[in-house]
Design an enzyme around this catalytic site. Sequence first.
Site, short mmCIF file in Angstrom:
data_model
loop_
_atom_site.label_atom_id
_atom_site.label_comp_id
_atom_site.label_asym_id
_atom_site.label_seq_id
_atom_site.Cartn_x
_atom_site.Cartn_y
_atom_site.Cartn_z
N HIS A 287 0.85 -1.20 0.00
CA HIS A 287 0.00 0.00 0.00
C HIS A 287 0.88 1.25 0.00
CE1 HIS A 287 -3.33 -2.64 1.02
NE2 HIS A 287 -4.17 -1.62 0.96
N HIS B 189 0.73 -3.25 9.58
CA HIS B 189 2.17 -3.24 9.33
C HIS B 189 2.92 -2.62 10.50
CE1 HIS B 189 2.29 -4.67 5.19
NE2 HIS B 189 1.26 -3.88 4.91
#
Length: 406
Positions: A136, A190
């Site tokens: 992303h 993350h």
Amino acid sequence: MEKIKKQNNIGSYSSDKDGEYKKFRFSKTSIRGFLLKEYEREVPIIVKIQSYRNKFLDFYFKMASILGEEVFFILALPISTWCVATQLGVELCVVLALTIGGGNILKNTFTLPRPPPNIVWTNTAHQKDHGLPSTHTASAFGLTFYFLIYTYFLFPTIGESFNISLLSMFFIVLFWSTSVMFSRLYNGHHTPMDVIAGLIVAITSILATTYQLRYFIEGMVLSETFLFGPMLYIAILSAILFFHPQANTGPTPAYPETGLVCGASLGSLISLWLHAQHPCPLMNQELLLLEANYDSIVSTIHSIPLLLHGSRILIGLVLVGIAKVFSKKFFFFAYDLVIRANTNNEQSQPITTVSFDPNKKIIVTPTIEAFSKLFVYTCVSFTIVSMPYLFYYLNIQTSADVTRYY
């Protein structure tokens, strides 16, 4: 930290195999071991970030995360292609393939875990692929900053037409991409190490495209021989998919996603090659004005820029959607025929099933799924970049369709 260590056992190598490679300082196993230790150290950082949660930030970062989805960018790419410049859309597809494809190769190589859901809160559905790097972050920074570089540095006349200063556009792009990056931390998907790795992938992809790949694309597009143009790129992408590392923890979405973004770049390049060999005709402005005098619809559309671009986007997206549906049906129909012609052996439960006969199911391996996405999104991006030909015949052509930058 006991719970965190337990999570790290997923996908890790046995201690025997680790010992086997200890003599190699830069082996995959030793690097992975180092990264796992860093992962354990950074999980509490995510917990600390999430201690500042509130309803506004929950909503904001949930929306920001969507702005980094590859599907969002694939839907947004037609706008760059149809409203700015055809070649810009093609080069953005290449950057998308580098950021997400390269990121997925690293994911499946090191198979690092994401923050453990039993310790870290997640704002959206838990991700099924591995952690490092954050694709992303890579795609958000890669695509937005390459858009800025293309329109304000490589071809500044495009940026001038936006009526937005370079500094203002820089802060818009920076705000967008950093929002996506921080959303991956806030949403619990993350660690800081993952998003930093994604940022490195983005910077590498931008530099590679700006200083090298765009000239490779130019040479390929201007090549009159199909063999040394698109066929070369097809061979490169096929090799990437054939040798793409598979996660030792089982199938993940990373491999098929690589097929998806490779297809997006392949179809756009094939179409751009056709543009170079058979340029889109330039609409005669005198004839257009004459026709507009007799056709109130054409006159109205061309008199309102927002309506003109809106009409192009609406028509284009409808046809792109049709291309996606039919290309997928065609691929699996052909695959179904080949499988049934060569074997009647019933295999285990497939990862993905597509059936034209309700009584029978076909087996789709990860490799077939990746190549199916390669085919489908080749057709999708080919349709996107080929739309200027249709826009010409519908009398809704703009300068974005015919301006060449190669």
